[in-house]
Design an enzyme around this catalytic site. Structure first.
Site, PDB file in Angstrom:
ATOM      1  N   GLU A   4      -5.010   7.514  -2.917  1.00 15.32           N
ATOM      2  CA  GLU A   4      -5.528   6.218  -2.456  1.00 15.32           C
ATOM      3  C   GLU A   4      -5.841   5.311  -3.649  1.00 15.32           C
ATOM      4  OE1 GLU A   4      -5.775   4.760   0.677  1.00 15.32           O
ATOM      5  OE2 GLU A   4      -4.530   6.467   1.201  1.00 15.32           O
ATOM      6  N   HIS A   7       1.751   4.419  -2.831  1.00 17.54           N
ATOM      7  CA  HIS A   7       1.845   5.882  -2.632  1.00 17.54           C
ATOM      8  C   HIS A   7       3.211   6.383  -3.114  1.00 17.54           C
ATOM      9  CE1 HIS A   7      -1.819   6.711  -0.446  1.00 17.54           C
ATOM     10  NE2 HIS A   7      -1.553   5.860   0.525  1.00 17.54           N
ATOM     11  N   HIS A  10       0.839  -1.212   0.000  1.00 13.67           N
ATOM     12  CA  HIS A  10       0.000   0.000   0.000  1.00 13.67           C
ATOM     13  C   HIS A  10       0.872   1.259   0.000  1.00 13.67           C
ATOM     14  CE1 HIS A  10      -3.628   2.392   1.146  1.00 13.67           C
ATOM     15  NE2 HIS A  10      -2.715   3.152   1.715  1.00 13.67           N
ATOM     16  N   GLU A  11       1.773   1.345   0.958  1.00 15.13           N
ATOM     17  CA  GLU A  11       2.622   2.536   1.051  1.00 15.13           C
ATOM     18  C   GLU A  11       3.549   2.603  -0.174  1.00 15.13           C
ATOM     19  OE1 GLU A  11       1.691   4.636   3.181  1.00 15.13           O
ATOM     20  OE2 GLU A  11       0.510   3.266   4.437  1.00 15.13           O
TER      21      GLU A  11
HETATM   22 ZN   LIG Z   1      -2.966   5.257   2.006  1.00 16.36          ZN
END
Ligand SMILES: [Zn+2]
Length: 500
Positions: A295, A269, A265-266
């Site tokens: 997101e 980003h 997830h990170e």
């Molecule tokens: Zn996030």
């Protein structure tokens, strides 16, 4: 001042702002990663000085007259400069509409509210937090009125967090999601449950760390420019520009999937931020454009790719190599099923791909009603619990696991939550478009993220904040946003997973 001089000054102003931002974010990052316990006040001292200088720089007379001069010559600026001036002036103009004493009082309120929320959460004591939350909602209404008296206050805040969003659009989005997810979840709960034994056991931190670094490399993160550390709550931050990106994770030895998906997830980003065109570095256009689009990228890598059957086929042999004794006797299909177990739960941040949207929906409905004066802050816990029962079918045992779980409201962020759910839905439409030219499953099975990253860089990342989120979305997909695409994706995936 000539226009050419003003252009140079605009560049220098943003370089200075980036340098202050760099120092401030590095101090913050140090505080949550490596700094010894007793150093917070020391850091606070420097941060206070730097924040004040940063504030003076961005709102001072000299800056305002420079930006107003450039704004008056808008038509002679290039597209990037126009957007820079627009974004810089937007903040200053808004700030000027709020009386200074009220702004300072609000800043103080947030510090006190965050403190009260911590204690209230620990003790599951909503009445302790209630008076602060009353004031935070009152300020949100008041400030919205100052900044945009013609607008509905909640519409104002939705648009602040996701440019272009309003209640009408959010209502339509959530109604679609709710209509699909609630009945689907009921069928999932009634079906035989998936076996998650492959995820159980103790997975030593050192091996998990090895897995994190391996995943970062596979995802195509440039490890010379993206660092990894551990923190209580995982996050991503840019230091100075997209040339130095840091992500964090948290290791639980009895739950390796937690860090596995935090890193992906990170990492999503970080891919988005570091994908900004180099010409945007040290300007306000560097990095991701909005929470929703950010997101859409993090949840794209985490769920749409990371929790796909194709990626699990690649991942399983990697896990076999890193955790040989734990994976013995299992296979990729078991891994895929276990990693996608869907179940109603209490905590948003731990929710699975299917139920996540419902957690956000509860927050959206409550915020909207409080902002409209239809619900009293005092009645929030009861309404929270009622909606969790209605949408997710769970009983909330106490406010710690209910209305007090998130820090957003305590930080004064009202209208922030919907962008989380929107991001997931944007991602589904990006994926559908990407599949027209990229054999995504084949790439995932081979652990080759390059064609996927190239698509994202070309259509999304390179632009940084140059375009409004809605504009960027339509440029990338060639379509308007349609939540039905995400709803169908979920329906197909979970119908297959649970043999519904
Ligand atoms: Zn996030």
């Amino acid at each position: 001042m000539t226009l050419e001089e003003a252009r140079v000054a605009l560049k220098q102003l943003q370089e200075k702002m980036s340098a202050y931002g760099h120092a401030l974010s590095l101090l913050y990052y140090d505080g949550v990663t490596a700094a010894p316990r007793g150093t917070a006040a020391n850091r606070g001292q420097s941060m206070a000085v730097l924040s004040e200088e940063h504030y003076k720089l961005t709102t001072g007379e000299e800056t305002v007259s420079l930006l107003e001069f450039l704004d008056a010559h808008k038509s002679e600026l290039d597209e990037k400069e126009q957007r820079m001036v627009f974004l810089l002036l937007k903040d200053i103009r808004q700030m000027k509409k709020i009386p200074m004493d009220e702004y300072i009082a609000h800043e103080r309120l947030v510090v006190e509210a965050e403190d009260a929320w911590q204690t209230a959460k620990e003790n599951s004591d909503f009445p302790l937090f209630e008076p602060y939350l009353e004031k935070l909602f009152a300020d949100a209404k008041k400030f919205a009125h100052y900044c945009a008296p013609e607008k509905d206050p909640y519409d104002y805040w939705l648009n602040e967090y996701e440019e272009g969003l309003n209640k009408a659009r959010a209502d339509e989005f959530f109604a679609t999601m709710r209509g699909h997810i609630v009945p689907l979840l009921q069928k999932v709960c009634a079906a035989p449950q998936v076996d998650t034994s492959i995820l159980q056991g103790i997975f030593p931190e050192a091996q998990q760390d090895k897995l994190s670094r391996r995943l970062m490399a596979v995802m195509g993160l440039d490890l010379d420019h993206v660092g990894l550390a551990t923190t209580e709550h995982p996050f991503t931050t840019s230091l100075g520009s997209h040339h130095d990106e840091r992500i964090t994770t948290h290791y639980y030895e009895d739950d390796f999937a937690s860090s596995l998906y935090s890193v992906i997830h990170e990492g999503g980003h970080a891919l988005y931020d570091t994908g900004s065109d180099d010409s945007l570095a040290y300007t306000v256009l560097d990095g991701g454009v909005s929470m929703g689009i950010h997101e859409s990228q993090s949840r794209f890598y985490e769920n749409l790719l990371g929790r796909s059957r194709a990626f699990c086929e690649y991942l399983f042999p990697v896990l076999e190599e890193i955790f040989p004794d734990k994976m013995a006797g299992h296979n990729a299909e078991e891994l895929y099923k276990a990693l996608n177990k869907a179940e109603p739960s209490l905590i948003r941040t731990e929710a699975d791909e299917l139920t996540y949207c419902l957690h956000v929906l509860v927050r959206y409905e409550l915020e909207k009603r409080v902002m409209a004066g239809e619900l009293a802050v005092h009645d929030l816990p009861g309404e929270w619990n009622r909606l969790y029962k209605e949408y997710l079918g769970v009983d909330v045992p106490d406010d710690r696991h209910g209305v007090l779980q998130d820090s957003h409201w305590a930080g004064g962020s009202i209208g922030y939550f919907p962008s989380y759910a929107l991001g997931s839905a944007y991602g589904a439409q990006f994926l559908r478009k990407m599949r027209e030219t990229v054999d995504v499953d084949d790439c995932l099975r081979r652990g080759d993220f390059k064609p996927i990253n190239d698509w994202n860089r070309e259509h999304i990342w390179q632009y940084g904040c140059l375009y409004r989120p809605g504009q960027l979305f339509e440029m990338a997909t060639g379509e308007t946003f349609d939540p039905g695409v995400f709803a169908s994706y979920l329906e197909e995936k979970f119908t297959d997973l649970y043999n519904l």
